[in-house]
Design a protein around this motif. Sequence first.
Motif, PDB file in Angstrom:
ATOM      1  N   PRO A 195       0.823  -1.219   0.000  1.00 62.82           N
ATOM      2  CA  PRO A 195       0.000   0.000   0.000  1.00 62.82           C
ATOM      3  C   PRO A 195       0.857   1.269   0.000  1.00 62.82           C
ATOM      4  O   PRO A 195       0.539   2.249  -0.682  1.00 62.82           O
ATOM      5  N   VAL A 196       1.964   1.222   0.749  1.00 65.06           N
ATOM      6  CA  VAL A 196       2.850   2.400   0.798  1.00 65.06           C
ATOM      7  C   VAL A 196       3.449   2.639  -0.594  1.00 65.06           C
ATOM      8  O   VAL A 196       3.514   3.774  -1.083  1.00 65.06           O
ATOM      9  N   ALA A 197       3.865   1.539  -1.245  1.00 64.87           N
ATOM     10  CA  ALA A 197       4.443   1.666  -2.587  1.00 64.87           C
ATOM     11  C   ALA A 197       3.434   2.329  -3.533  1.00 64.87           C
ATOM     12  O   ALA A 197       3.774   3.232  -4.307  1.00 64.87           O
ATOM     13  N   GLY A 198       2.181   1.877  -3.464  1.00 63.86           N
ATOM     14  CA  GLY A 198       1.150   2.429  -4.343  1.00 63.86           C
ATOM     15  C   GLY A 198       0.931   3.913  -4.083  1.00 63.86           C
ATOM     16  O   GLY A 198       0.886   4.729  -5.006  1.00 63.86           O
ATOM     17  N   ILE A 199       0.832   4.276  -2.808  1.00 60.63           N
ATOM     18  CA  ILE A 199       0.558   5.692  -2.491  1.00 60.63           C
ATOM     19  C   ILE A 199       1.745   6.559  -2.911  1.00 60.63           C
ATOM     20  O   ILE A 199       1.562   7.663  -3.437  1.00 60.63           O
ATOM     21  N   LEU A 200       2.962   6.054  -2.731  1.00 63.32           N
ATOM     22  CA  LEU A 200       4.134   6.844  -3.181  1.00 63.32           C
ATOM     23  C   LEU A 200       4.066   7.098  -4.686  1.00 63.32           C
ATOM     24  O   LEU A 200       4.389   8.192  -5.154  1.00 63.32           O
ATOM     25  N   MET A 201       3.653   6.100  -5.453  1.00 60.95           N
ATOM     26  CA  MET A 201       3.563   6.306  -6.904  1.00 60.95           C
ATOM     27  C   MET A 201       2.438   7.286  -7.239  1.00 60.95           C
ATOM     28  O   MET A 201       2.575   8.101  -8.151  1.00 60.95           O
ATOM     29  N   LEU A 317       8.329  -1.152 -11.243  1.00 68.35           N
ATOM     30  CA  LEU A 317       8.786  -0.062 -10.371  1.00 68.35           C
ATOM     31  C   LEU A 317       8.654  -0.493  -8.920  1.00 68.35           C
ATOM     32  O   LEU A 317       7.626  -1.037  -8.515  1.00 68.35           O
ATOM     33  N   ARG A 318       9.712  -0.238  -8.161  1.00 64.35           N
ATOM     34  CA  ARG A 318       9.747  -0.649  -6.755  1.00 64.35           C
ATOM     35  C   ARG A 318      10.138   0.560  -5.904  1.00 64.35           C
ATOM     36  O   ARG A 318      11.301   0.705  -5.527  1.00 64.35           O
ATOM     37  N   PRO A 319       9.169   1.406  -5.594  1.00 62.45           N
ATOM     38  CA  PRO A 319       9.541   2.657  -4.897  1.00 62.45           C
ATOM     39  C   PRO A 319      10.161   2.447  -3.519  1.00 62.45           C
ATOM     40  O   PRO A 319      10.801   3.358  -3.007  1.00 62.45           O
ATOM     41  N   LEU A 320      10.020   1.254  -2.925  1.00 60.96           N
ATOM     42  CA  LEU A 320      10.572   1.040  -1.576  1.00 60.96           C
ATOM     43  C   LEU A 320      11.914   0.333  -1.601  1.00 60.96           C
ATOM     44  O   LEU A 320      12.423  -0.041  -0.540  1.00 60.96           O
ATOM     45  N   ILE A 321      12.501   0.156  -2.768  1.00 58.71           N
ATOM     46  CA  ILE A 321      13.633  -0.757  -2.893  1.00 58.71           C
ATOM     47  C   ILE A 321      14.781  -0.435  -1.927  1.00 58.71           C
ATOM     48  O   ILE A 321      15.435  -1.318  -1.403  1.00 58.71           O
ATOM     49  N   GLY A 322      15.028   0.836  -1.664  1.00 56.79           N
ATOM     50  CA  GLY A 322      16.164   1.197  -0.801  1.00 56.79           C
ATOM     51  C   GLY A 322      15.758   1.567   0.617  1.00 56.79           C
ATOM     52  O   GLY A 322      16.564   2.126   1.356  1.00 56.79           O
TER      53      GLY A 322
END
Length: 406
Positions: A195-201, A317-322
């Motif tokens: 969910p965090v990844a989705g909201i960041l995008m 896309l993996r906005p949480l990767i790091g």
Amino acid sequence: MNETKEAVFLVKLGELVLKGGNREGFEQILRRNLLTMIRSRLPGARVVSRPGRFYVMCAGEQVAVLEPLLGKLSGITGWARSRSVEKNVDSLLAACVDEGKRLAAAGVCSFKVTARRSDKSFPLDSYQICCAAGDAISAAVPALAVNVGSPGGVISVEIREKAYVYSLGKKGLRGLPVGSAGRGLLLLSGGIDSPVAGILMAVRGMGLDAVYFHTPPYTSEQALAKTLSLAETIGSYALGVRLYTVNFTEVQKRIKERAPEKWSTVLLRMAMMDAASSIAKKNRAKCLVTGESLSQVASQTVENLGCGESRAGLPVLRPLIGMDKEAIIVLAKKFGSYETSILPYADCCVLFSPAHPVLRGSIREAGELYAGLETEPLIAAALGSMEIHKRGYYEPRKKPYSSGAK
Ligand code: ATP
Ligand code: MG
């Protein structure tokens, strides 16, 4: 401030003001998003566009509804409830004194004044406004001392078509307006991360659909309900999400029957990428989005991520990767998804997890094992019976909407 009077909110536009020739397009999308959000919830409210700013006018009692909505609007740096008064020095200084009293009542002890004068016919220039307002406030509000170097609060004055005075602004999400950066398909589990990844995008301007793979009867109705509720939260930022729910029981059973146990999570991820890519392509999504974070679990080593990605026909896309888990949890709490994510209903991956998973899967070996599963007809059948749920859309208002002067 008087809760029954009309309230004026100054909304500051974010990064999109830097986008040169594209700026107008970004502003239009942002304006449309703002109107969509407030249309059904704030009858009679108006939005007026000015360079780098929107003004939202609503009834005093609607303020409690407006502010949480502004908190979910990507593309704005912040907002402040503002006093709007006639453009003469006496009215301006009176408004500044009232704002000073509000600051003092909020426990602030020191202040400075900043001023912007778009209307050059106003008799004081910006510097003179700051001096006059600073003197008037200090004289009328003894609890507030001027401190230009590190003030406890800033009282801002803007002279435009009216004189605006505000302080105690709130920070917005920043980012770009949803819909300005294409559409992606989020792989949404019931966990904390996706969910965090989705909201960041979404905050980066991406419109979203989402897909949830479940495994009834091994996964429960509550797990599905939890994911629907997470989609609702994501949709409140992304201005609506279509959630595809796909029954993956037969795929999971096939993996269990035919593959070495240690490979099961990696192969499941490959099947998910496969199925998600088909959904994305049919629905004009340009990429897949996941909540993966490097080495957080065995399936997220760089090698295993590569195995999953080998079955994706689109960019992943993996906005949480790091990010580490603590930082992700901070965002989950900020976005309001955390409390739902920690509800205890397990998703399919947990139930089928091997005790000793492969850590550094080779893409070649993964590909051979995957081919041996012959998932194509199973995935086709699962996609043929998938369900679509709409979540988080802002309902249109029945009556025509007054959008104010452009
Ligand atoms: P999350 O907290 O998002 O569940 P996680 O740390 O539990 O992530 P995994 O279970 O390995 O990690 O999942 C990694 C990613 O794969 C998830 O973030 C999500 O994008 C996707 N994913 C996992 N399970 C599912 C599922 N059942 N349906 C859709 N996507 C899933
Ligand atoms: Mg998970």
